[in-house]
Design a protein around this motif. Structure first.
Motif, short mmCIF file in Angstrom:
data_model
loop_
_atom_site.label_atom_id
_atom_site.label_comp_id
_atom_site.label_asym_id
_atom_site.label_seq_id
_atom_site.Cartn_x
_atom_site.Cartn_y
_atom_site.Cartn_z
N MET A 131 0.82 -1.20 0.00
CA MET A 131 0.00 0.00 0.00
C MET A 131 0.85 1.24 0.00
SD MET A 131 -3.11 -0.96 2.45
CE MET A 131 -3.10 -2.69 2.66
N SER A 132 2.08 1.11 0.51
CA SER A 132 2.94 2.28 0.53
C SER A 132 3.85 2.28 -0.69
CB SER A 132 3.78 2.29 1.81
OG SER A 132 4.44 1.06 1.94
N SER A 133 3.49 1.49 -1.72
CA SER A 133 4.36 1.40 -2.87
C SER A 133 3.91 2.39 -3.94
CB SER A 133 4.33 -0.02 -3.41
OG SER A 133 2.99 -0.41 -3.58
N SER A 134 4.76 2.56 -4.94
CA SER A 134 4.43 3.50 -6.02
C SER A 134 3.35 2.89 -6.92
CB SER A 134 5.68 3.78 -6.83
OG SER A 134 6.00 2.62 -7.58
N PRO A 135 2.66 3.75 -7.70
CA PRO A 135 1.63 3.22 -8.61
C PRO A 135 2.22 2.19 -9.58
CG PRO A 135 1.47 5.61 -8.46
CD PRO A 135 2.68 5.22 -7.69
N ALA A 136 3.46 2.41 -10.02
CA ALA A 136 4.08 1.45 -10.95
C ALA A 136 4.27 0.09 -10.29
CB ALA A 136 5.42 1.99 -11.45
N GLU A 137 4.70 0.11 -9.02
CA GLU A 137 4.91 -1.15 -8.29
C GLU A 137 3.58 -1.87 -8.07
OE1 GLU A 137 8.82 -0.36 -5.48
OE2 GLU A 137 6.94 0.61 -5.00
N ARG A 138 2.55 -1.08 -7.76
CA ARG A 138 1.23 -1.68 -7.56
C ARG A 138 0.75 -2.37 -8.81
NH1 ARG A 138 -2.76 2.08 -4.00
NH2 ARG A 138 -1.19 3.11 -2.76
N GLU A 139 0.97 -1.69 -9.95
CA GLU A 139 0.51 -2.26 -11.21
C GLU A 139 1.26 -3.54 -11.52
OE1 GLU A 139 0.48 -0.07 -15.21
OE2 GLU A 139 -0.65 1.21 -13.80
N GLU A 140 2.56 -3.53 -11.21
CA GLU A 140 3.37 -4.71 -11.48
C GLU A 140 2.90 -5.89 -10.61
OE1 GLU A 140 7.51 -3.99 -11.00
OE2 GLU A 140 8.06 -5.85 -12.00
N LEU A 141 2.65 -5.59 -9.34
CA LEU A 141 2.20 -6.65 -8.43
C LEU A 141 0.87 -7.23 -8.92
CD1 LEU A 141 3.15 -8.05 -5.84
CD2 LEU A 141 1.70 -6.48 -4.55
N ASP B 210 5.84 9.91 8.19
CA ASP B 210 4.70 10.17 7.32
C ASP B 210 5.02 9.95 5.85
OD1 ASP B 210 2.69 12.72 8.95
OD2 ASP B 210 2.96 10.59 9.28
N ALA B 211 6.25 10.32 5.48
CA ALA B 211 6.61 10.25 4.07
C ALA B 211 6.58 8.82 3.56
CB ALA B 211 7.99 10.86 3.85
N GLU B 212 6.79 7.85 4.47
CA GLU B 212 6.84 6.46 4.04
C GLU B 212 5.46 5.81 4.00
OE1 GLU B 212 9.59 5.07 6.90
OE2 GLU B 212 11.31 5.44 5.62
N LEU B 213 4.48 6.50 4.56
CA LEU B 213 3.14 5.92 4.60
C LEU B 213 2.37 6.32 3.36
CD1 LEU B 213 2.27 6.57 8.34
CD2 LEU B 213 2.89 4.39 7.30
N SER B 214 1.46 5.45 2.95
CA SER B 214 0.64 5.76 1.78
C SER B 214 -0.29 6.92 2.11
CB SER B 214 -0.19 4.54 1.40
OG SER B 214 -1.15 4.29 2.40
N GLN B 215 -0.79 7.52 1.07
CA GLN B 215 -1.76 8.61 1.27
C GLN B 215 -2.98 8.11 2.01
OE1 GLN B 215 -2.83 10.40 -2.44
NE2 GLN B 215 -0.88 11.49 -2.64
#
Lengths: 185, 241
Positions: free
Chosen positions: A1-11, A119-124
């Protein structure tokens, strides 16, 4: 959940491929996600052997049911963590007919400081949820957190906090209603 | 027809389901609704999106390698699929390891040292559940042997502590007993020096925190049947180091 959109799409692609019976994709999915799910199992079950058995059960189900994953409806990690929590809770319910004294639940209740990460490491989504949780009374927020992390029933939570069952239900229900309003606003 | 109150009450129940506070019966009822009613499924999915971000607070913990080995054999996956290796903590950062070593298990420390020096040094040295240990106790409560298992290198070092005397024409044999399963022979072990046992994948897959190690007294050279034939003189649970 704290990953980038690209990583999410890959997963998501990896999970879909595993759903089509791709064994290498399944191994890659395990490599990327098993630590996350094992952490969840350990936290809820508090027993390494139980957590290992549950993790095996989770990925067995993933292998058999990944075909039912719909990327349009949920992210891959949400799908996996949901499946993992459900298996862990089922196991807790099988084993705990009667509430056991569990100091860790009490610890969750006093352990007010959540954020393991900045905070910076947590997802929005996580940051938004935290803002809504912060709007609750501290005791209610603690009860919601303890419930989520322990997988304990209302009865167990009430016993551990030494409050009447009706009080615990009211804390959590009011919190859930307020969270919904806050998150959907 | 559902009134708004019914709707609110159902939605609250779905939230409670996702949070995890419902008992087994109430959970089963929600699961049936998810299965039968697309609206219920959508409401539950929304609560999952709301609440699941909390799981980001839980630290990730790499599972032991044998969990993948068990999955691979349980699902009948091709054996050439490489074992996934999640990131692990370093050996020297492992507090449980030092705690474990600190409780007077000097023979185990010896076993770990034997292992560290007898295997090609991997870089970096890692632990977690890559190493497992067992203190194999005799009926009198005295430790007969200690075993340290190195999962990554598929071997176990069994170090004698104070094994009781046995007849000269007999041999102590080591067994791995999976929960609810038959003993798997690991071979004859020495009473006077460490024995190194190579572990096959099927044995590795059964090295879990619920399995036991046991020693039985067998005819010289080991059990002729592949199962224990003599008395079990020592046993011990396996745990992560």
């Amino acid at each position: 959940m704290s990953s980038s959109p690209a990583e999410r799409e890959e997963l998501s692609r990896i999970l879909v491929a595993a759903g089509h019976g791709d064994q290498r994709a399944f191994a890659e999915l395990y490599r990327r996600t098993s630590s996350r799910l094992f952490g969840v199992c350990l936290r809820m079950l508090r027993d390494r052997g139980e957590a290992e058995d549950t993790l095996q059960e989770i990925y067995t189900t993933v292998w058999r049911r990944a075909g039912s994953f719909d990327p349009a409806r949920a992210s891959a990690i949400t799908w996996l963590v949901t499946l993992g929590r459900n298996k862990a809770i089922d196991r807790l319910r099988q084993h705990r007919e009667a509430p056991l004294p569990d100091p860790a639940i009490a610890l969750d209740l006093v352990d007010e400081q959540p954020s393991p990460a900045t905070d910076a490491e947590l997802s929005q989504e996580r940051q938004r949820l935290e803002r809504c949780l912060d709007a609750l009374e501290p005791q209610h927020k603690a009860a919601v957190r303890a419930a989520f992390f322990s997988g304990a029933t209302y009865n167990e939570l009430a016993a551990h906090c030494s409050v009447p069952l009706a009080t615990m239900k009211s804390w959590i229900r009011r919190s859930l209603i307020r969270l919904r309003t806050c998150l959907e606003s | 027809m559902n009134t708004p109150t019914d709707h609110d009450r159902d939605d609250l129940r779905y939230a409670e389901y996702v949070l995890g506070v419902l008992d087994a019966d109430a959970r089963a009822a929600v699961e049936r609704e998810i299965h039968d009613n697309p609206q219920a499924a959508a409401a539950v999915a929304l609560w999952q999106r709301h609440l699941l971000p909390l799981s980001e607070d839980i630290p990730a913990v790499a599972p032991a390698d044998y969990v993948w080995a068990r999955l691979q054999s349980g699902l009948g996956l091709a054996p050439d699929i490489p074992a996934p290796a999640p990131a692990r903590r370093r050996l020297w950062d492992s507090l449980p390891l030092w705690r474990w070593l600190g409780i007077g298990a000097s023979m185990l420390a010896a076993a770990c040292l034997v292992m560290l020096f007898s295997t090609p040094l991997p870089a970096p040295i890692t632990v977690g559940a890559q190493y497992m240990v067992s203190s194999i106790q005799q009926d009198n409560g005295i430790t007969g042997w200690t075993a340290a298992m190195d999962i990554q290198h598929a071997q176990m070092v069994v170090v004698p502590a104070t094994p009781a005397a046995i007849a000269g024409d007999r041999s102590p044999e080591l067994w791995l007993i999976p929960p609810g399963g038959k003993p798997m022979p690991l071979g004859v072990i020495a009473r006077d020096k460490p024995t190194t046992v190579k572990l096959r994948p099927d044995q590795l897959a059964n090295l879990t925190a619920k399995a036991l190690l046991a020693v039985s007294v067998e005819p010289a050279g080991g059990s002729p049947t592949g199962q224990p034939t003599g008395p079990v003189v020592a046993k011990g649970p396996i745990s992560g180091a």
